[in-house]
Scaffold this motif. Structure first.
Motif, mmCIF file in Angstrom:
data_model
loop_
_atom_site.group_PDB
_atom_site.id
_atom_site.type_symbol
_atom_site.label_atom_id
_atom_site.label_comp_id
_atom_site.label_asym_id
_atom_site.label_seq_id
_atom_site.Cartn_x
_atom_site.Cartn_y
_atom_site.Cartn_z
ATOM 1 N N ASP A 168 0.830 -1.200 0.000
ATOM 2 C CA ASP A 168 0.000 0.000 0.000
ATOM 3 C C ASP A 168 0.865 1.250 0.000
ATOM 4 O OD1 ASP A 168 -2.883 -1.038 2.053
ATOM 5 O OD2 ASP A 168 -2.211 -1.585 0.024
ATOM 6 N N ARG B 4 -0.745 -3.734 14.411
ATOM 7 C CA ARG B 4 -1.360 -2.647 13.657
ATOM 8 C C ARG B 4 -1.843 -1.536 14.603
ATOM 9 N NH1 ARG B 4 -5.019 -4.895 8.783
ATOM 10 N NH2 ARG B 4 -4.875 -2.661 8.321
ATOM 11 N N ARG C 178 -9.499 -2.977 11.773
ATOM 12 C CA ARG C 178 -10.838 -3.049 12.359
ATOM 13 C C ARG C 178 -11.759 -3.959 11.545
ATOM 14 N NH1 ARG C 178 -11.344 3.273 12.195
ATOM 15 N NH2 ARG C 178 -9.778 2.842 10.605
ATOM 16 N N VAL C 179 -11.696 -3.867 10.203
ATOM 17 C CA VAL C 179 -12.566 -4.736 9.391
ATOM 18 C C VAL C 179 -12.108 -6.189 9.513
ATOM 19 C CG1 VAL C 179 -13.461 -5.179 7.059
ATOM 20 C CG2 VAL C 179 -13.025 -2.836 7.801
ATOM 21 N N THR C 180 -10.805 -6.370 9.639
ATOM 22 C CA THR C 180 -10.268 -7.728 9.837
ATOM 23 C C THR C 180 -10.830 -8.359 11.094
ATOM 24 O OG1 THR C 180 -8.199 -7.229 8.683
ATOM 25 C CG2 THR C 180 -8.151 -9.050 10.263
ATOM 26 N N ARG D 133 2.881 -2.196 11.259
ATOM 27 C CA ARG D 133 2.391 -1.534 10.050
ATOM 28 C C ARG D 133 1.475 -0.380 10.446
ATOM 29 N NH1 ARG D 133 -2.778 -1.692 6.613
ATOM 30 N NH2 ARG D 133 -2.033 -1.905 4.480
HETATM 31 O O1 LIG Z 1 -7.514 -4.724 7.767
HETATM 32 C C1 LIG Z 1 -8.449 -3.875 7.904
HETATM 33 O O2 LIG Z 1 -9.367 -4.011 8.734
HETATM 34 C C2 LIG Z 1 -8.517 -2.632 6.990
HETATM 35 C C3 LIG Z 1 -8.689 -1.365 7.854
HETATM 36 O O3 LIG Z 1 -7.573 -1.205 8.670
HETATM 37 P P1 LIG Z 1 -7.540 -0.130 9.875
HETATM 38 O O4 LIG Z 1 -8.658 -0.481 10.823
HETATM 39 O O5 LIG Z 1 -7.732 1.250 9.275
HETATM 40 O O6 LIG Z 1 -6.159 -0.308 10.473
HETATM 41 O O7 LIG Z 1 -7.321 -2.502 6.207
HETATM 42 C C4 LIG Z 1 -7.047 -3.491 5.225
HETATM 43 O O8 LIG Z 1 -8.172 -3.814 4.456
HETATM 44 C C5 LIG Z 1 -8.255 -3.455 3.071
HETATM 45 C C6 LIG Z 1 -9.298 -4.364 2.419
HETATM 46 O O9 LIG Z 1 -8.799 -5.675 2.254
HETATM 47 C C7 LIG Z 1 -6.931 -3.587 2.343
HETATM 48 O O10 LIG Z 1 -7.055 -3.179 0.984
HETATM 49 C C8 LIG Z 1 -5.943 -2.688 3.054
HETATM 50 O O11 LIG Z 1 -4.667 -2.773 2.392
HETATM 51 C C9 LIG Z 1 -5.765 -3.086 4.489
HETATM 52 O O12 LIG Z 1 -5.126 -1.980 5.115
#
Ligand SMILES: O=C(O)[C@@H](COP(=O)(O)O)O[C@H]1O[C@H](CO)[C@@H](O)[C@H](O)[C@H]1O
Ligand SMILES: O=c1ccn([C@@H]2O[C@H](COP(=O)(O)OP(=O)(O)O)[C@@H](O)[C@H]2O)c(=O)[nH]1
Length: 309
Positions: free
Chosen positions: A122, A155, A166-168, A237
């Motif tokens: 990224d 993170r 957060r989405v993870t 990261r």
């Molecule tokens: O992992 C996650 O929850 C999101 C949001 O991260 P943050 O809650 O902003 O650290 O970030 C990732 O998700 C995106 C969708 O797959 C990826 O494109 C991003 O590279 C990644 O940072």
């Protein structure tokens, strides 16, 4: 974790890179490496990300390419000044009207690059470790069966030491535990730093939006199984964190892609969120693009075709 996930975690997780850049250069042989930075309005951070990777060119990395996603700030000028090659998303496959989204530019990057191995990083990273790319490449260069390597890391979130992803944590990980328990051992399924073989990446569709990572992970699992996947510790990261409402739209794209890859129906892409105006809460409905791009191999069947530089 189920037995398969536990066994995979034990055998395919590198908690530290046991290799040096010199060892990777030696192991690389005639194989080539393309590093791709997708960028949408990243003028503030793209130069720092490029600077963390540029010293690896041309030994470990053969080409370092920023694929611009329609930036309206000075991303392109900043990236050029920092020494990267910059490709606009319509410079390749220009007969195709571009779809909005990160996955679109990652998909087009396959046509803009020629490396046997690709590394995605990224462009919004803050102070990325220069070892990100070598650590991601290690399993691909040293373990013949591996075709996709995901990064994992601590993170931080704004001033907190953790809490990012957060989405993870709130959607992707629980979703995988229900739909694909074998992938429950993947520490950062949505990590934006990952590497793969061109052979794999050109054989699978790319979700055009933020569903690209979950889609690639599910498709890679389908095609090469757990033995073809690996994950490496990248340390910490930091990146620009989006507001919660934006992550709601991101989660909707990821959910659509994951359900589709698992053969489950999902309503067409739309999401209604709510905003407070004075003392009232009002609906705010937005279309959420969830289209896929087809496997690049379907468009460019013969790898011997010259690739546009
Ligand atoms: O992992 C996650 O929850 C999101 C949001 O991260 P943050 O809650 O902003 O650290 O970030 C990732 O998700 C995106 C969708 O797959 C990826 O494109 C991003 O590279 C990644 O940072
Ligand atoms: O339409 C888009 C959306 C995002 N990105 C890039 O994809 C990466 C990850 O996107 P973002 O930072 O928005 O996601 P997050 O890391 O917050 O999950 C960044 O380099 C963005 O510039 C892109 O090229 N096109």
């Amino acid at each position: 974790m189920d037995a398969a996930a536990r066994a995979w975690f034990a055998s395919r997780t590198w908690q530290s890179a046991g290799w040096t850049v010199a060892e990777l250069v030696a192991a690389k042989g005639s194989r080539t490496v393309s590093v791709v930075l997708p960028a949408l309005n990243e003028q503030a951070t793209v130069a720092g990300v490029i600077a963390s990777i540029a010293p690896l060119v041309p030994t470990l990395v053969d080409e370092l390419v920023v694929v611009d996603s329609g930036s309206t700030d000075a991303t392109v000028e900043v990236a050029l000044a920092a020494g990267a090659r910059v490709v606009h998303r319509t410079d390749v496959l220009s007969d195709l009207e571009p779809l909005p989204g990160k996955g679109e530019v990652l998909w087009r990057s396959l046509a803009a690059t020629s490396g046997d191995l690709l590394v995605f990083v990224d462009s919004d990273l803050v102070d990325p470790d220069p070892m990100f790319v070598p650590t991601l490449l290690g399993p691909l260069l040293l373990e013949p069966d591996i075709q996709l390597v995901k990064g994992f890391y601590r993170r931080p979130l704004s001033t907190e030491d953790s809490g990012g992803g957060r989405v993870t944590e709130l959607m992707a990980r629980p979703l995988l535990s229900v739909l694909r328990p074998e992938l429950a051992g993947v520490i950062q399924p949505l990590a934006g730093e990952y590497a793969g073989t061109r052979r794999l990446l050109e054989a699978v569709p790319f979700a055009s939006g933020y569903g690209v990572e979950i889609g690639l992970l599910l498709d890679a699992h389908e095609r090469v199984g757990l033995p073809g996947l690996a994950q490496v510790n990248l340390g910490v990261r930091r990146h620009r964190n989006q507001p919660l409402a934006a992550l709601g739209v991101m989660a909707r794209q990821i959910l659509s892609t994951a359900l589709a890859r698992c053969g489950l129906p999902a309503a067409p892409g739309a999401l209604t969120q709510f905003v407070q105006v004075a003392d009232e809460w009002l609906p705010d409905t937005a279309a959420v693009p969830t289209a896929d791009r087809p496997p690049m191999r379907q468009l460019r069947p013969s790898p011997s075709l010259p690739r546009p530089r």
